[in-house]
Design an enzyme around this catalytic site. Structure first.
Site, PDB file in Angstrom:
ATOM      1  N   CYS A  26     -14.165   1.015 -28.613  1.00  0.00           N
ATOM      2  CA  CYS A  26     -15.564   1.413 -28.722  1.00  0.00           C
ATOM      3  C   CYS A  26     -16.243   1.367 -27.360  1.00  0.00           C
ATOM      4  CB  CYS A  26     -16.269   0.561 -29.768  1.00  0.00           C
ATOM      5  SG  CYS A  26     -15.618   0.948 -31.401  1.00  0.00           S
TER       6      CYS A  26
ATOM      7  N   GLU B 215       5.184  -6.490   1.033  1.00  0.00           N
ATOM      8  CA  GLU B 215       4.798  -6.974  -0.297  1.00  0.00           C
ATOM      9  C   GLU B 215       4.518  -5.824  -1.249  1.00  0.00           C
ATOM     10  OE1 GLU B 215       2.125 -10.585   1.602  1.00  0.00           O
ATOM     11  OE2 GLU B 215       1.181  -8.847   0.658  1.00  0.00           O
TER      12      GLU B 215
ATOM     13  N   GLY C  87       4.115  -3.804  -4.548  1.00  0.00           N
ATOM     14  CA  GLY C  87       4.033  -4.015  -5.986  1.00  0.00           C
ATOM     15  C   GLY C  87       4.349  -2.693  -6.650  1.00  0.00           C
TER      16      GLY C  87
ATOM     17  N   GLY D 121       0.815  -1.201   0.000  1.00  0.00           N
ATOM     18  CA  GLY D 121       0.000   0.000   0.000  1.00  0.00           C
ATOM     19  C   GLY D 121       0.849   1.251   0.000  1.00  0.00           C
TER      20      GLY D 121
ATOM     21  N   TYR E 212     -10.050   2.876 -12.196  1.00  0.00           N
ATOM     22  CA  TYR E 212      -9.837   3.460 -10.861  1.00  0.00           C
ATOM     23  C   TYR E 212      -9.847   4.981 -10.870  1.00  0.00           C
ATOM     24  CZ  TYR E 212      -7.743  -1.157  -9.903  1.00  0.00           C
ATOM     25  OH  TYR E 212      -7.494  -2.482  -9.759  1.00  0.00           O
TER      26      TYR E 212
HETATM   27  C1  LIG Z   1      -1.936  -6.234  -4.611  1.00  0.00           C
HETATM   28  C2  LIG Z   1      -1.293  -6.735  -3.390  1.00  0.00           C
HETATM   29  C3  LIG Z   1      -0.095  -6.181  -2.938  1.00  0.00           C
HETATM   30  C4  LIG Z   1       0.603  -5.030  -3.641  1.00  0.00           C
HETATM   31  O1  LIG Z   1      -0.070  -3.804  -3.556  1.00  0.00           O
HETATM   32  P1  LIG Z   1       0.591  -2.485  -4.153  1.00  0.00           P
HETATM   33  O2  LIG Z   1      -0.372  -1.416  -3.888  1.00  0.00           O
HETATM   34  O3  LIG Z   1       0.844  -2.697  -5.607  1.00  0.00           O
HETATM   35  O4  LIG Z   1       1.906  -2.278  -3.469  1.00  0.00           O
HETATM   36  C5  LIG Z   1       0.470  -6.739  -1.812  1.00  0.00           C
HETATM   37  N1  LIG Z   1      -0.099  -7.768  -1.162  1.00  0.00           N
HETATM   38  C6  LIG Z   1      -1.257  -8.318  -1.567  1.00  0.00           C
HETATM   39  C7  LIG Z   1      -1.846  -9.458  -0.805  1.00  0.00           C
HETATM   40  C8  LIG Z   1      -1.896  -7.823  -2.685  1.00  0.00           C
HETATM   41  O5  LIG Z   1      -3.057  -8.376  -3.079  1.00  0.00           O
END
Ligand SMILES: *Cc1c(COP(=O)(O)O)cnc(C)c1O
Length: 407
Positions: free
Chosen positions: A336, A267, A269, A226, A310
């Site tokens: 479209c 975690e 992303g 997050g 989003y």
């Molecule tokens: C999507 C997700 C993340 C990564 O979230 P980001 O906002 O991209 O950092 C981490 N852990 C879990 C379980 C997720 O589903």
């Protein structure tokens, strides 16, 4: 007059990248990914930390291999992501499987592959205990009911969420753990994307640390992700360094009370790959209407859906005419459906054939791309060490027909 700077990505001219791979194309700068991994490591130096890259953000094999070379593990949300991770060379021990609403069959497969299992439903935990007893350790995903996230749809910690086991159900969880002899080795929370301040994390940390007392075999606490990255030029981002300082102090104090210290897992992303990515697309049509000037590109929600799904903001630049007089455009796709990338964007004068660059497109860009309108998914390019290489070729008509059975 100043000489026009040639727009580059990782010191490779964007023109050369388009020459190499065509457009539309996703381009990733490996150095930006390295910087983000190192920033995160540095922020949490002093406690044992593991970075489990959440590969749903961008799961191309070349990126997974880059992450592996940087020493991250993986967070996966489907058995297919587990297989991709193994294919990229991650060991099962480096992979955490965090499914939601998957069949128990899929969890069995993950167990047989030897990856860490994260369970977020009481009935699934019961079945897990029934089948595996204490032979396979398991992590529990809890819902701490913290409202986090800039957007309701990407918040996962709230009361109506389908994710996690409520912290208010811990007595029930304990009963199941005890009667099933289940070995709980981790606690996990992921409250959703776009957390704006460190305090949300710290609140979550307190909740996990309190729950940790219930599980003596705990080896790690996983705080999910997050971490917010800036999308607009003046956006605020999660202050990783500030968060690091506070969390390191808190976890160190906690670990001092335990015989074996817990590891802290994250975690991320978006944090690792969003800013590394640029999406390049060519302008097909300029259309003056009563409302605006539309700049219609050779792409759409089939390639980059975040603005439509989003309401995400992606900064857009005209990299073919950087010194052109700024004018106001509405940038739209060719699908479209209404697929607007941005209203009222100030771009250096746009001409048909110009390349527009969409910034911060590394996360949830290509991985959310589709073949809608029977369009090909774009190519992907990795820029590293001053050179660019194609890591995924553009699709062709053959790809669209490959799986179809014709009578
Ligand atoms: C999507 C997700 C993340 C990564 O979230 P980001 O906002 O991209 O950092 C981490 N852990 C879990 C379980 C997720 O589903």
């Amino acid at each position: 007059m100043i000489q026009s700077p040639t727009p580059t990505i990782g010191s490779v001219a964007i023109d050369d990248i388009v020459q190499l791979a065509g457009a539309p194309v996703y381009v990733y700068n490996a150095d930006v990914i390295r910087t983000q991994v190192h920033r995160l490591r540095a922020a949490f130096a002093g406690i044992p930390v593991r970075i489990q890259y959440a590969c749903k953000a961008l799961s191309s094999i070349a990126i997974l291999k880059l992450m592996r070379s940087l020493g991250t593990g993986l967070d996966t949300v489907s058995i297919q992501e587990v297989h991709l991770g193994l294919h990229a060379g991650f060991t099962p021990e480096e992979i955490l499987f965090t499914p939601n609403m998957v069949s128990f069959e899929e969890i069995r497969e993950a167990v047989s592959l030897g990856v860490h299992i994260n369970i977020d439903t009481i009935s699934v935990l019961e079945q897990f205990g029934h089948e595996y007893g204490n032979t396979v350790p398991v992590c529990l995903r809890v819902n701490p009911h913290i409202m986090a996230g800039g957007n309701e749809r990407i918040s996962t910690g709230h009361i109506d969420s389908k994710f996690g086991i409520s912290i208010h159900q811990m007595r029930h969880v304990q009963r199941i753990v005890q009667s099933g002899g289940i070995n709980v080795n981790g606690l996990h929370m992921h409250t959703g994307s776009d957390i704006l301040d460190a305090d949300v994390f710290l609140q979550g940390a307190e909740i996990l640390l309190e729950l940790a007392e219930l599980f003596p075999n705990l080896a790690f606490l996983d705080f999910g992700s997050g971490f917010k990255v800036p999308y607009k030029p003046d956006d605020i981002a999660t202050d990783i360094e500030d968060l690091g300082q506070k969390l390191v102090a808190r976890i160190s104090a906690f670990n001092a009370t335990r015989s074996s210290p817990v590891e802290v897992w994250f975690e991320p992303g978006k944090f690792l790959v969003s800013e590394a990515g640029t999406f390049l697309a060519r302008v097909n049509v300029l259309k003056q209407t009563t409302a605006t000037v539309f700049a219609g590109i050779d792409s759409g929600l089939n390639h980059l859906i975040r603005p439509m799904l989003y309401n995400s903001y992606h900064h857009i630049e005209n990299v073919s005419n950087p010194l052109g007089t700024p004018r106001i455009y509405t940038v739209v796709g060719y699908i479209c459906e209404t697929d607007t990338f941005g209203w009222d964007r100030k771009l250096a004068e746009v001409r048909v054939g110009d390349i527009l660059a969409f910034r911060n497109a590394g996360a949830y860009g290509f991985t959310m791309a589709s073949n809608y309108n029977s369009r090909y998914r774009p190519a992907e390019v990795l820029v590293d060490g001053g050179s660019a290489r194609i890591i995924r070729r553009r699709e062709t008509l053959e790809d669209l027909l490959r799986l179809q059975e014709e009578a």
